[in-house]
Design an enzyme around this catalytic site. Structure first.
Site, PDB file in Angstrom:
ATOM      1  N   ASP B  72       0.857  -1.175   0.000  1.00 17.10           N
ATOM      2  CA  ASP B  72       0.000   0.000   0.000  1.00 17.10           C
ATOM      3  C   ASP B  72       0.901   1.235   0.000  1.00 17.10           C
ATOM      4  OD1 ASP B  72       0.944   0.223   2.577  1.00 17.10           O
ATOM      5  OD2 ASP B  72      -0.919  -0.396   3.524  1.00 17.10           O
ATOM      6  N   SER B  73       0.294   2.412  -0.063  1.00 13.04           N
ATOM      7  CA  SER B  73       1.088   3.637  -0.194  1.00 13.04           C
ATOM      8  C   SER B  73       1.571   4.145   1.162  1.00 13.04           C
ATOM      9  CB  SER B  73       0.232   4.721  -0.847  1.00 13.04           C
ATOM     10  OG  SER B  73      -0.813   5.083   0.047  1.00 13.04           O
ATOM     11  N   GLY B  75      -0.488   5.677   3.088  1.00 15.39           N
ATOM     12  CA  GLY B  75      -1.438   6.729   3.437  1.00 15.39           C
ATOM     13  C   GLY B  75      -2.424   6.310   4.517  1.00 15.39           C
ATOM     14  N   ASP B 126      -2.934   8.233  -1.466  1.00 12.53           N
ATOM     15  CA  ASP B 126      -4.259   8.840  -1.437  1.00 12.53           C
ATOM     16  C   ASP B 126      -4.543   9.337  -0.032  1.00 12.53           C
ATOM     17  OD1 ASP B 126      -4.277   6.250  -0.381  1.00 12.53           O
ATOM     18  OD2 ASP B 126      -6.428   6.032  -0.699  1.00 12.53           O
ATOM     19  N   ASP B 268      -7.795  -7.429   0.462  1.00 12.11           N
ATOM     20  CA  ASP B 268      -6.888  -7.682   1.576  1.00 12.11           C
ATOM     21  C   ASP B 268      -7.666  -7.415   2.842  1.00 12.11           C
ATOM     22  OD1 ASP B 268      -6.741  -4.632   1.222  1.00 12.11           O
ATOM     23  OD2 ASP B 268      -5.684  -4.950   3.107  1.00 12.11           O
ATOM     24  N   CYS B 306     -13.467 -29.560   6.160  1.00 13.39           N
ATOM     25  CA  CYS B 306     -12.430 -28.614   5.735  1.00 13.39           C
ATOM     26  C   CYS B 306     -11.182 -29.412   5.375  1.00 13.39           C
ATOM     27  CB  CYS B 306     -12.116 -27.615   6.847  1.00 13.39           C
ATOM     28  SG  CYS B 306     -10.723 -26.515   6.447  1.00 13.39           S
ATOM     29  N   CYS B 308      -8.084 -28.261   5.250  1.00 14.33           N
ATOM     30  CA  CYS B 308      -6.804 -27.706   5.707  1.00 14.33           C
ATOM     31  C   CYS B 308      -6.109 -28.646   6.682  1.00 14.33           C
ATOM     32  CB  CYS B 308      -6.990 -26.303   6.294  1.00 14.33           C
ATOM     33  SG  CYS B 308      -7.438 -26.222   8.036  1.00 14.33           S
ATOM     34  N   CYS B 311      -7.480 -28.729  10.300  1.00 19.15           N
ATOM     35  CA  CYS B 311      -8.722 -29.475  10.510  1.00 19.15           C
ATOM     36  C   CYS B 311      -8.509 -30.983  10.366  1.00 19.15           C
ATOM     37  CB  CYS B 311      -9.811 -28.972   9.559  1.00 19.15           C
ATOM     38  SG  CYS B 311     -10.445 -27.366  10.099  1.00 19.15           S
ATOM     39  N   HIS B 337      -5.985 -22.002   9.663  1.00 17.84           N
ATOM     40  CA  HIS B 337      -7.320 -22.375   9.188  1.00 17.84           C
ATOM     41  C   HIS B 337      -8.024 -21.179   8.550  1.00 17.84           C
ATOM     42  CE1 HIS B 337     -11.405 -23.892   8.937  1.00 17.84           C
ATOM     43  NE2 HIS B 337     -11.762 -22.730   9.475  1.00 17.84           N
TER      44      HIS B 337
END
Lengths: 378, 378
Positions: B72-73, B75, B126, B268, B306, B308, B311, B337
């Site tokens: 990111d900038s 800001g 910004d 994000d 799940c 993963c 799990c 998870h």
């Protein structure tokens, strides 16, 4: 050889206090080739409690670790952490350090708890006296520890022969299971503080009871290193050479090698995990405090020529940044390196012993390793 | 397509605030099939600082992540974390939240910093206005954001054509490298608060500048969800369909699907990592607070079915114990998870989009997902 696998000695046991080696997953422990971990009975008894661990089928399943586990008896933590202790011949009454609830642990109950945890190796309940300690108290305490050891042994024998019965609140089902379907080994603990004759008497009395292995307790409790070595040296000649010998709760890397030279086979210590959380890493030259500004631009790994994943992938500078920024990954990486260092030291020791060059290796290692306060800039 | 690899959209970017996705290693990110991570320019600028990251050859090498990185900038954090901000047409003067040191960031400097970090995608500087915000302030601010975007774009173009020169304290070498040997993409940011006409004007003005991608900023800053959706809906029709469109800093799983339905491609959000540290896990039925006593004896994984690793290997009861005992492994497991959950949601969305069944999938998912406050016992 335990129910959950073979343990090569000398062996280092990472400490999994509360059902987890701090910061580390069971998979990482396997990748580090840890062969056995230690579980703290007192901590697990207090939280989550035995009912929970029994419900999950024992500590192995609860924490998803299928290798060997040694549990301590809980005695050491009762004496160091719990409040309002009252020690009698019968056992110890205490208030736990989490919610202050009262509890009572006797030699029999310590056996039941460890049976419920389902460890591969259980420890007899002992009293660990503080340092310094009066001779008379140390003598009486060591004798009581022997009587407690006898009661622990009696429980194990009774369970094996199917005679065990109890009215304890914790029940004995798990205990019977642990001892019959999977044989839980039982180690006795030698006490005697810093007194040579008491150490000898304790060792002889404990060995007379015929355990699967023998531990030297009450060392590394604040006494000078020389006293610690003497405590072990006083007891060792009386411990059978064909049984595992375990020096409890120590130590620094040089101390471990000195202990191996004195016939010790097994160790547990919180240093590699605890110091990691403070930003301190072990190397063959001594410890590094990675918080220090000198490491900010250091592109080298924690230890050059180290074969651990952390040293292959991350720089001191990055790890320093993580520690300074209080990022969890920082202490994870140092913990992994430190455990690798301890476990690898044991592998080296085994191979040097096999080649008959251990003494030379130990002398060189100890000479190269700078104690913490004397460390200079790397 | 970035210098460090392809990113399939819709994409979720785990947030690596201080050069580490909290609690997680780069290897774990790769195993989670994360295709891109976000780095916070403000945090890295403050600590460890640009000199350190330049010394290590950029953020990829510093943190040992060889996949794409979006920065990111800075800001947003200047406006939310730093102290004593003074915003002028030129840029923002502020005191950082760590040691209070004064610093100044202009559009040009934001570009230099991101060039030094060496990210694959940089964001134009910004001003992110708070909620609620007066119309006049939002209008003036959005216009300044456009002028700032133009200056960022000018830097990128000048670097590409070799004309860039600066007297900035940070130097421009890294910037030139980033833009010539590895082409750093630059995204513009649409602002305009909750005002439909301002969002439209901002989107048109930013698109006129011709960026590699477009972000919608100033959403998920405390406004009601309906306002957030309207903010995106007001801007989206003016963003080209053939460029990536990034909704910044959000959101819950249903919000992500609603944003995808509204044409957004990139996201994000700190929720999966931040809530994990509080013991909260995401499931398709809503969140679970694993601290709750109801999970103490629960042998099920966080989420049934799940795929993963967490799990497959650990129970809710064990993870609850770890969280209650403040063991780091607890938050690590929930973080893994949760990130799997978010990344997998994006994979599902991509496959549903390919099959033309996304709308049905979204409606069903949103209907099944219980908002946090309405969650009942699982």
């Amino acid at each position: 050889m335990t129910t959950h696998g073979v343990v090569d000695t000398p062996a280092f046991m990472p400490v999994g206090t509360q059902g987890s080696v701090k910061g580390i997953s069971p998979r990482e422990l396997r990748e580090l080739n840890a062969q056995i971990v230690l579980g703290n009975t007192y901590h697990l008894f207090v939280r989550p409690g035995l009912d929970v661990i029994k419900h999950f089928g024992g500590l192995h399943r609860f924490m998803n670790w299928d290798g060997p586990i040694l549990t301590d008896s809980g005695g050491y933590q009762i004496f160091s952490l719990a409040k309002l202790r009252k020690i009698t011949e019968d056992g110890v009454e205490f208030q736990n350090h989490i919610d202050g609830a009262r509890a009572f642990i006797s030699p029999e109950i310590a056996m039941e708890i460890q049976a419920a945890l389902g460890s591969d190796i259980a420890m007899a309940l002992d009293e660990c006296v503080p340092y310094p300690c009066e001779y008379d108290y140390a003598a009486q305490s060591a004798e009581m520890t022997t009587r407690w050891a006898k009661r622990c042994k009696a429980v194990a024998s009774a369970v094996l022969s199917g005679e065990f019965s109890t009215r304890s609140p914790h029940g004995s089902d798990a205990l019977r299971t642990a001892h019959t379907t999977t044989r839980q080994l039982l180690f006795g603990v030698v006490q005697g503080a810093t007194f040579e004759d008491l150490r000898k008497q304790s060792a002889q009395a404990i060995v007379d009871l015929d355990f699967d292995g023998y531990a030297i307790g009450g060392v590394s409790v604040g006494e000078p290193e020389q006293e610690m070595m003497r405590g072990v040296e006083s007891a060792e000649p009386f411990l059978p050479r064909d049984k595992p010998r375990y020096a409890m709760g120590l130590g620094t890397p040089p101390q471990l090698l000195e202990m191996i030279a004195r016939g010790m086979d097994m160790f547990d210590c919180v240093l590699p995990t605890r110091l990691a959380r403070n930003g301190t890493a072990f190397t063959a030259r001594g410890t590094l405090n990675l918080k220090n500004a000198e490491f900010a631009l250091d592109k080298r790994p924690i230890e050059e020529n180290c074969s651990c994943d952390v040293c292959r992938e991350f720089s001191r500078g990055y790890i320093r940044h993580l520690i300074k920024a209080e990022e969890i990954l920082g202490l994870r990486l140092i913990t992994l390196h430190n455990l690798h260092f301890y476990l690898n030291l044991m592998r080296q020791a085994r191979s040097e012993i096999e080649r008959g060059t251990f003494d030379q290796f130990r002398r060189m290692f100890v000479a190269e390793y700078k104690p913490r306060d004397a460390m200079t800039v790397e």
